[in-house]
Design a protein around this motif. Structure first.
Motif, short mmCIF file in Angstrom:
data_model
loop_
_atom_site.label_atom_id
_atom_site.label_comp_id
_atom_site.label_asym_id
_atom_site.label_seq_id
_atom_site.Cartn_x
_atom_site.Cartn_y
_atom_site.Cartn_z
N VAL A 106 45.68 -11.48 -14.35
CA VAL A 106 44.23 -11.33 -14.35
C VAL A 106 43.78 -10.37 -15.45
CG1 VAL A 106 42.24 -10.59 -12.98
CG2 VAL A 106 44.09 -11.87 -11.90
N VAL A 107 44.53 -9.29 -15.65
CA VAL A 107 44.19 -8.34 -16.71
C VAL A 107 44.25 -9.03 -18.07
CG1 VAL A 107 44.88 -6.22 -17.86
CG2 VAL A 107 44.90 -6.34 -15.37
N ALA A 108 45.25 -9.88 -18.28
CA ALA A 108 45.34 -10.62 -19.54
C ALA A 108 44.15 -11.57 -19.71
CB ALA A 108 46.65 -11.39 -19.61
N GLU A 109 43.70 -12.18 -18.62
CA GLU A 109 42.53 -13.06 -18.70
C GLU A 109 41.26 -12.27 -19.01
OE1 GLU A 109 42.02 -15.73 -15.48
OE2 GLU A 109 44.12 -16.38 -15.45
N VAL A 110 41.13 -11.05 -18.46
CA VAL A 110 39.98 -10.21 -18.78
C VAL A 110 39.98 -9.86 -20.27
CG1 VAL A 110 38.92 -7.95 -18.39
CG2 VAL A 110 39.77 -9.28 -16.46
N GLU A 111 41.14 -9.52 -20.81
CA GLU A 111 41.23 -9.20 -22.23
C GLU A 111 40.83 -10.40 -23.09
OE1 GLU A 111 44.48 -7.39 -25.44
OE2 GLU A 111 45.13 -8.05 -23.44
N ALA A 112 41.31 -11.58 -22.71
CA ALA A 112 40.95 -12.79 -23.46
C ALA A 112 39.45 -13.07 -23.36
CB ALA A 112 41.76 -13.98 -22.95
N TYR A 113 38.88 -12.81 -22.20
CA TYR A 113 37.44 -13.05 -22.03
C TYR A 113 36.62 -12.09 -22.90
CZ TYR A 113 32.88 -13.35 -19.78
OH TYR A 113 31.54 -13.50 -19.54
N LEU A 114 37.03 -10.82 -22.97
CA LEU A 114 36.31 -9.86 -23.82
C LEU A 114 36.44 -10.23 -25.30
CD1 LEU A 114 37.26 -6.49 -22.06
CD2 LEU A 114 35.21 -7.89 -21.76
N LYS A 115 37.61 -10.73 -25.69
CA LYS A 115 37.76 -11.17 -27.08
C LYS A 115 36.85 -12.36 -27.38
CE LYS A 115 42.51 -9.62 -27.86
NZ LYS A 115 43.92 -10.04 -28.18
N GLY A 116 36.70 -13.25 -26.40
CA GLY A 116 35.79 -14.38 -26.58
C GLY A 116 34.35 -13.94 -26.74
N LEU A 117 33.94 -12.92 -25.97
CA LEU A 117 32.57 -12.40 -26.12
C LEU A 117 32.37 -11.79 -27.50
CD1 LEU A 117 31.95 -10.68 -22.65
CD2 LEU A 117 31.09 -12.89 -23.45
N ARG A 118 33.40 -11.11 -28.00
CA ARG A 118 33.26 -10.51 -29.33
C ARG A 118 33.21 -11.57 -30.42
NH1 ARG A 118 36.55 -6.39 -26.81
NH2 ARG A 118 35.41 -4.41 -26.90
#
Length: 360
Positions: A106-118
């Motif tokens: 889940v932490v890895a998915e959160v990181e990927a989601y934040l990168k997508g927002l950026r």
């Protein structure tokens, strides 16, 4: 073999037990660029928003709460404590940090989601500004009405036609590269300070008159803001251009008479003495043009313009005076004709390097 059935309560207990066995990890993400908003466009001279308008804008705490709610809604909703899971997430104003505690997946998915927002924010808008000075009537003759959008060929044809005028003067500001929705201001000119008043200030038992200064930006000032459209192929551009000048180069001086009581050594006071101070009364003239329009990538917006009065110029070859025993030089002086200034803004969209790379 008969199937083994479990009640709903037993399923929930087993799921909770499974989550408890999972190893939770903590991770801190810096999200200042995702939480802090970009200021809205506010051209110079506009009034401050009313209390009702400010009330509609979300506060910093509300923005942080909305951001956290957005993360737990998109990334594994059932894994967070707010939805009955074991994961924890909290935002801290100090350092604008997002602390996430959940399973490694889940932490890895959160990181990927934040990168997508950026990546969505990693879009730059390049605006090229031109202030074209031409003969009066040029804009009407070539169809340069405020709000018109010109293609590359049309803009090139207009600039080529303007260069055919001997009075043509093109002021090209530096190219501005801004983030999507960011506000930028360009000033071309000088800042002059005028003494415009006197304020009475009590000091050591006496009233002292302190001169008050006011700064004025003379020249051109352009404020702009570009927001990418939904399709990403156009920019919602808003431009405010202004030109401020002194209508009279000779700034008028206004005398202000005050009385000052002299204080001698020992504390004795003398007879009040009148003192004259001069304050300036500059006459400022400001011409402005503002326009908001949807401009396709690579095209040019005609913001508008104004008419500037002709300036006094000196021309001709110096001539030696013919009067005996007198050596003087004479120059031909005159007033240049008025000219029309047209403001043009060309926009281009620059995407992030990953999207611009071949094969992506």
């Amino acid at each position: 073999m008969r199937p083994f059935l479990l009640s709903a309560a037993a399923v929930v207990m087993l799921a909770a037990a499974g989550r408890a066995d999972d190893k939770l990890v903590s991770r801190v993400f810096e999200v200042a660029d995702l939480v802090i908003p970009i200021p809205d466009f506010a051209p110079p001279g506009n009034k401050a928003p009313s209390p009702a308008e400010r009330f509609k804008q979300p506060t910093a705490d509300e923005r942080a709460e909305q951001f956290v709610r957005q993360v737990i809604t998109v990334v594994r909703p059932a894994s967070w404590q707010a939805n009955g899971g074991a994961g924890e997430i909290e935002y801290f104003d100090l350092g604008h940090a997002l602390v996430v505690k959940n399973t490694p997946e889940v932490v890895a998915e959160v990181e990927a989601y934040l990168k997508g927002l950026r990546r969505l924010q990693d879009v730059s808008v390049v605006t090229e500004l031109r202030l074209v000075g031409v003969a009066p009537g040029f804009a009407a003759e070539h169809g340069l009405t405020p709000g018109a959008v010109l293609s590359d060929k049309q803009a090139a044809a207009v600039l080529e036609a303007a260069q055919g005028d001997a009075r043509c003067n093109v002021l090209q500001a530096p190219k501005l590269t801004t983030f999507d929705g960011q506000v930028a201001t360009v000033r071309v000119g000088e800042r002059r300070v005028f003494v415009t008043g006197v304020e009475a200030v009590p000091m050591k038992g006496q009233v002292v008159c302190v001169p008050q200064q006011k700064a004025a930006d003379l020249g051109h000032t352009v404020t702009l803001c570009g927001r990418l459209s939904a399709g990403g192929k156009a920019v919602n551009l808003r431009v405010h251009a202004a030109h401020t000048r002194l209508s009279d180069e000779k700034v008028e001086l206004v005398p202000v008479v005050t009385k000052v009581t002299p204080v001698f050594e020992g504390g004795s006071q003398g007879v009040p003495v009148p003192v004259t101070q001069f304050v300036q009364a500059p006459k400022l003239k400001t011409d402005a043009a503002e326009r908001a329009a949807r401009v396709p990538d690579g095209q040019t917006l005609v913001v508008g313009g104004w008419t500037e009065p002709g300036e006094r110029v000196e021309a001709g070859v110096p001539v030696l005076s013919q009067i005996p025993y007198v050596s003087r030089l004479f120059k031909t002086t005159g007033i240049a004709p008025d000219r029309e200034v047209v403001v043009l803004a060309t926009v281009r969209v620059i995407r992030n390097a990953e999207e611009a790379a071949p094969g992506k």
